[in-house]
Design a protein around this motif. Sequence first.
Motif, mmCIF file in Angstrom:
data_model
loop_
_atom_site.group_PDB
_atom_site.id
_atom_site.type_symbol
_atom_site.label_atom_id
_atom_site.label_comp_id
_atom_site.label_asym_id
_atom_site.label_seq_id
_atom_site.Cartn_x
_atom_site.Cartn_y
_atom_site.Cartn_z
ATOM 1 N N SER A 77 -2.069 -6.498 -7.013
ATOM 2 C CA SER A 77 -2.975 -5.248 -7.878
ATOM 3 C C SER A 77 -3.415 -6.148 -9.275
ATOM 4 O O SER A 77 -4.115 -5.192 -9.861
ATOM 5 N N GLU A 85 1.562 3.441 -2.471
ATOM 6 C CA GLU A 85 1.071 4.510 -3.081
ATOM 7 C C GLU A 85 -0.270 4.968 -2.381
ATOM 8 O O GLU A 85 -0.297 6.181 -2.326
ATOM 9 N N GLU A 86 -1.017 4.325 -1.653
ATOM 10 C CA GLU A 86 -2.224 4.637 -1.115
ATOM 11 C C GLU A 86 -1.823 5.448 0.215
ATOM 12 O O GLU A 86 -2.332 6.440 0.362
ATOM 13 N N LYS A 108 -2.712 14.937 -5.034
ATOM 14 C CA LYS A 108 -4.054 14.317 -5.643
ATOM 15 C C LYS A 108 -4.549 15.432 -6.718
ATOM 16 O O LYS A 108 -4.672 16.568 -6.236
ATOM 17 N N PHE A 125 0.889 -1.241 -0.019
ATOM 18 C CA PHE A 125 0.033 -0.107 0.023
ATOM 19 C C PHE A 125 0.870 1.499 -0.033
ATOM 20 O O PHE A 125 0.549 2.450 0.364
ATOM 21 N N PHE A 184 -7.878 -3.176 -6.006
ATOM 22 C CA PHE A 184 -7.568 -2.754 -4.718
ATOM 23 C C PHE A 184 -7.830 -4.074 -3.832
ATOM 24 O O PHE A 184 -7.104 -4.543 -2.883
#
Length: 427
Positions: free
Chosen positions: A362, A51-52, A62, A49, A366
């Motif tokens: 991936s 990137e999240e 963003k 995770f 998700f």
Amino acid sequence: MTATRNIPVKKKIKDSLFTRINKWLHLWLGLASGIIVLIVCLTGCIWVFNEEITGLMEPETKVERQDKPVLTPAQLTAIAAKFYPDKVPAYANYQQGRTINLNLKTVGEKGRRGGGTQLKINPYTGEVVSTVVHKKGETDFFRFILNGHRFLWMPYEIGRPIVNYGTMVFVVLLITGLIWWYPKKWNKSTRDKSFKIKWGASFKRVNLDLHNVLGFYSLLFLLAIALTGMVYGIKWYSEGLYWVTSGGETLAEYKRLESDSLQANKYYTPVQAMDLAWNKVIAKHPKSAGFYYNFPDTAEAKAAINITVYPSPGQFYNSEGYTFDQHTLQELKREDVYSISYAEAGFGGKLRKMNYDIHVGSILGFPGKVLAFLAALIGASLPITGFLIWYGRKFKKKGKKSASDQSAATKNNKVPKVTKPQLEEII
């Protein structure tokens, strides 16, 4: 006088040679590789995770998608020159919904990560949202996590083989664990032990269930993660896997293509060449959801332009790469498996292009990442629960029976009473 009747005692059935070898391998390979598996799995479930998490920690990066072209390489070069005239762009990467990450290096410095400066730029307006400057030798959090995942924060030449072959040992542990888990007889009792965790039992029983039950449920996911992970570090395994999955084809070696240095400064400036190459690629992929490209190094006349586009957000399996001569803009054709589009590739090629997405989950979007995270977390717990099982059995205190109790039990022909904790241990 009533005659004493001897009650036959059932002898414990001795395990077969195969079973004893299987248990021995599972035990000692597990103890030997436990720390490696723990670190690799923990860092892996964090990296899934990255990137999240980065998006949550940097909400300013963003950017809502707009129906218009993103900035060209020439525009990015101009922005970099405005803020850092002593540096030049090294490479840029972008994913839809985020800023463009433009990495800079000092003029004449070799290596794509020189300078340690990164500009995060709005892909539509050119606004520099943030600037990150790394000191020499400094790494960010996720680079630190990745270094642990790949080579245990040791020197690369030492740590990388340890991780690679430690992963191979983990595959053996998963297989031997499945064999050990498989019940000799299937009934309600064995089904409960195999598929359910008895939360109300003693700590030893719960720990045993966590090891066996969670290990079984995560088995296929952990195998997929481990088998795809070894592709990146064990050459003979990588080539063998491709040979098997492609029907006997040899895996072509990746070679960095070079520009024709004799044509330098005859046709285009580096900025012009970069923009023209970009326009060629984006014309073929107008709906691309991401990209990565390097800027031609003016200090190296043989350096080529490499551009990769990603049609699907957050996925890399269907990416397409292009290489151009920076002087003539002639497209240079690679012969490795990644140079062929996903649609045109055979089964072996498709599987190889999906390797990273399978590794991090991936490939299923998700939800797949969530499954990979949970599987890696369980994988990290297995060395701990396994060690506790071994330690409890090896060093547990044996209850001492008095001679009088044994004599009384023998005279009265009674079966010794089994306490509730002992019963739980048996079940």
